[in-house]
Structure formats: structure tokens, C-alpha cells
Enzyme design. Structure first.
Site, PDB file in Angstrom:
ATOM      1  N   GLU A  39     -69.171 -53.570 -78.450  1.00  0.00           N
ATOM      2  CA  GLU A  39     -67.743 -54.157 -77.324  1.00  0.00           C
ATOM      3  C   GLU A  39     -67.843 -55.308 -76.697  1.00  0.00           C
ATOM      4  OE1 GLU A  39     -65.161 -53.110 -78.860  1.00  0.00           O
ATOM      5  OE2 GLU A  39     -65.556 -51.352 -80.110  1.00  0.00           O
ATOM      6  N   TYR A 122     -59.186 -52.501 -72.316  1.00  0.00           N
ATOM      7  CA  TYR A 122     -59.716 -52.590 -73.497  1.00  0.00           C
ATOM      8  C   TYR A 122     -61.238 -51.733 -73.796  1.00  0.00           C
ATOM      9  CZ  TYR A 122     -61.499 -53.396 -77.587  1.00  0.00           C
ATOM     10  OH  TYR A 122     -62.525 -52.734 -79.230  1.00  0.00           O
ATOM     11  N   ASP A 140     -56.546 -54.231 -78.688  1.00  0.00           N
ATOM     12  CA  ASP A 140     -56.570 -55.094 -78.338  1.00  0.00           C
ATOM     13  C   ASP A 140     -56.217 -56.234 -79.373  1.00  0.00           C
ATOM     14  OD1 ASP A 140     -56.740 -54.541 -80.974  1.00  0.00           O
ATOM     15  OD2 ASP A 140     -59.046 -55.864 -81.209  1.00  0.00           O
TER      16      ASP A 140
END
Length: 321
Positions: A39, A122, A140
Site C-alpha cells: 500500500e 486511505y 482511493d
DNA sequence: GACCCGTGGCC
DNA sequence: TGGCCAAGGGT
């Protein structure tokens, strides 16, 4: 149950099961640490560039504590040219916090994740959802675009508004398999409902899409600011850092001076890299990636005009590499 | 909310 | 060719 049928869970989940990319951080054997690393790397960086580096990182540093022991310089070198290298430093700091304060286990709680460096709204929810299967709104740029079109019937998403965006997505999440649904929403935006030339013929929710029903109106929000790159400090910082990534030994300032002709901008950028902790100056006045060559404290000394008193050693004899 | 932070590929 | 875009975060 989702309240809005324009992004019907069953259709999306079926589509995802059939067409989702086989990405390594989506495999069942992938650890929460692997998900977190992915991520961070994927922030503003395309999947194709992340994948090979991700494999290297997980092989080299399979746990937070493994990475915590590495030097910042090693981490920055391994980050390579993924871009925004401050992400690498923050991930390294997050690894140290996880190793030292969370028993080497990536937290599953959103608020705990948010407290870690480099993890924002996020990423915290992406980890909670994709590593721990939680139901929480993962928003996102892909998801914002999908919702803007399929739910609101707009040509594209307007400026981000974290609170509203999360409310929108929260209302869509099914009770069952919410985390997979979140991944499916992102995948739809990445593969089908793309920014340019969306592939509506392949869309699993084509017939319930509000944008289609609206006659596919063009985006009518405020123009999105496109960042320049050529000639900016970001480019110069990147060039400076690239020199240091390529060496193990500290380099003389002269080695850095050749990457950009504008001395004022060059020195400003070098100074900002020192301030950001991406570069360190050694006791003899040379420069290196941080955490490898500074026995004592790192003097953030002047890097400006080469004054008479400044120690600027000549070119290293062995400019090896 | 505006602005800054890398890098490369695509149309 | 160059604008546009890519799983954002921090200040």
C-alpha cells in the site's frame, strides 16, 4: 446490503472473482506486513513498477523487525526509483514502531494504523480491509471516480473530500465480504472505469450506472491541477538522490554539482534533502544516504555558496561504481 | 485547502 | 511533444 444498486455487490463480487489480477499482495499467504508494504509503494505509483520491488523487499525484510534493523540508506537504495522516497523513510519508521511498540504485528485497528508515519486515511483502511478483512470505507482515486460515475452520474470525481467520500462509500459496503467488495471497487476503477477511455462495454454494472443513464456527461468540476516536473525542485532532488543511491561511499559535493547547472536551485535542493533526512553530510563534508556513515551527530552545515572556509575535498580518487 | 513531494509511460 | 495520469500523505 448495499443501499444503492448502481454498484450491486453481487455483480461486482462475481466480476472480481473472474477477472481480478493475480497480484502478490492479494494472495492468501501474503502477510499483513506484505499488504502494508504494497500500500505504501502503490501510493501514486503504478502496479507494474511496484511489483518487482515489492518482491525484493518482502524477500529481504519479511517482517517489520527485519526492516527495522536495516539502515535508512539500505532502505532508500532498495526503494530505487519508485519515487517519493520519503515514503521509504516513513515505512522504515513505521516498521520500527511496529517492531518496538506493537510486538512486530501490523496493527489491525484503523486509529492505531493512522498514528503510524506515512499512513493516512486511505492506507489505514486499506490495511484494515485487505489484511484483516474489516468492513471500512477504502477510498482511493479509483473508488472516487467509480462512485462519481456509477452513483452520482458525473463524468469524474471532483476535488477530494475525505469525510464525504467515506460516507458515500460506507453506504455502498455490503455486510458480507465487504473487504473483497472494497478491492473490487478499486479494481473496477483501475481496469474498467478508468480516467481516460473507460471500457464501459466490459463493465459489470453498465446497466445500472448513473453516468450512462445521464447520457455520459463530461466532467464539469474545477480543473484538476497538473503538477509540472521538468525543472522543478522535485526533479533536481531526484537527480541528487540518484547519485547517492549509486554509491556506497560518501561523495564530494563536486559529484553532486554536475547534475544541475543552476547552483542556487541545486544547493536549495540539497539543503532540503538534508532537512528531510534523505541525505546526510559526513564529518569530512561529503554527502551520503542517511544512517551509514555518521558515527557522531550529523551536522546540517551550510551547503550554500562555497565559502573560503568550507571543507570541500576533491574528487574521490576511486570513483568506483 | 493549497502546495509540495519522484518517476515513467501513454496517447 | 507534452499534458495527463498513477492504490496519497504531510504540512
Amino acid at each position: 446490503m448495499s443501499l444503492d444498486t448502481s454498484l450491486d455487490a453481487e455483480r461486482l463480487l462475481d466480476w472480481f472473482a473472474e477477472t481480478a489480477r493475480d497480484l502478490p499482495w492479494r494472495r492468501p499467504e501474503c502477510t499483513a506486513w506484505g499488504v502494508l508494504v504494497s500500500e505504501i509503494m502503490l501510493q501514486q505509483t503504478p502496479v507494474a513498477r511496484v511489483e518487482p520491488i515489492w518482491h525484493e523487499w518482502l524477500a529481504r525484510w519479511p517482517t517489520p523487525s527485519a526492516m527495522a534493523k536495516a539502515s535508512q540508506g539500505d532502505v532508500l537504495r532498495a526503494w530505487g526509483k519508485l519515487g517519493y522516497p520519503r515514503r521509504a523513510l516513513r515505512l522504515h519508521a513505521a516498521a520500527q514502531a511496529i517492531a518496538g511498540q506493537h510486538g512486530d504485528v501490523v496493527p489491525s485497528d484503523v486509529d492505531t494504523l493512522l498514528a503510524l508515519p506515512g499512513i493516512g486515511a486511505y492506507t489505514a483502511r486499506a490495511v484494515a480491509a485487505f489484511a484483516y478483512g474489516q468492513k471500512c470505507p477504502v477510498v482511493d482515486t479509483n473508488v472516487r471516480r467509480v462512485v462519481a460515475r456509477a452513483v452520482h452520474g458525473a463524468g469524474d470525481a471532483g476535488p477530494p473530500s475525505t469525510a464525504k467520500d467515506m460516507r458515500d462509500v460506507e453506504a455502498l459496503l455490503p455486510d458480507e465480504r465487504a473487504a473483497v467488495y472494497s478491492a473490487a471497487l478499486m479494481e473496477l476503477g483501475a481496469l474498467v472505469c478508468t480516467a481516460r477511455a473507460p471500457k464501459c462495454a466490459d463493465c459489470p454494472v453498465f446497466d445500472t450506472c448513473a453516468w450512462q443513464r445521464n447520457g455520459r456527461p463530461a466532467y464539469d468540476g474545477p480543473a484538476k491541477a497538473v503538477q509540472k516536473f521538468a525543472g522543478t525542485d522535485r526533479q533536481v532532488r531526484g537527480l541528487l538522490l540518484d547519485v547517492l543511491r549509486g554509491t556506497t561511499e560518501p561523495v564530494a559535493k563536486a559529484r553532486l554539482d554536475v547534475v544541475w547547472s543552476d547552483a542556487g536551485q541545486r544547493d536549495r535542493c540539497l539543503h532540503s534533502l538534508l532537512t528531510d533526512g534523505l541525505v546526510e553530510q559526513t564529518d569530512d563534508g561529503r554527502f551520503a544516504l542517511p544512517g551509514e556513515h555518521t558515527a557522531g551527530e550529523t551536522a546540517e552545515t551550510a551547503v550554500g555558496d562555497p565559502g573560503p572556509g568550507e571543507r570541500v575535498p576533491g574528487e574521490p580518487l576511486a570513483s568506483g561504481r
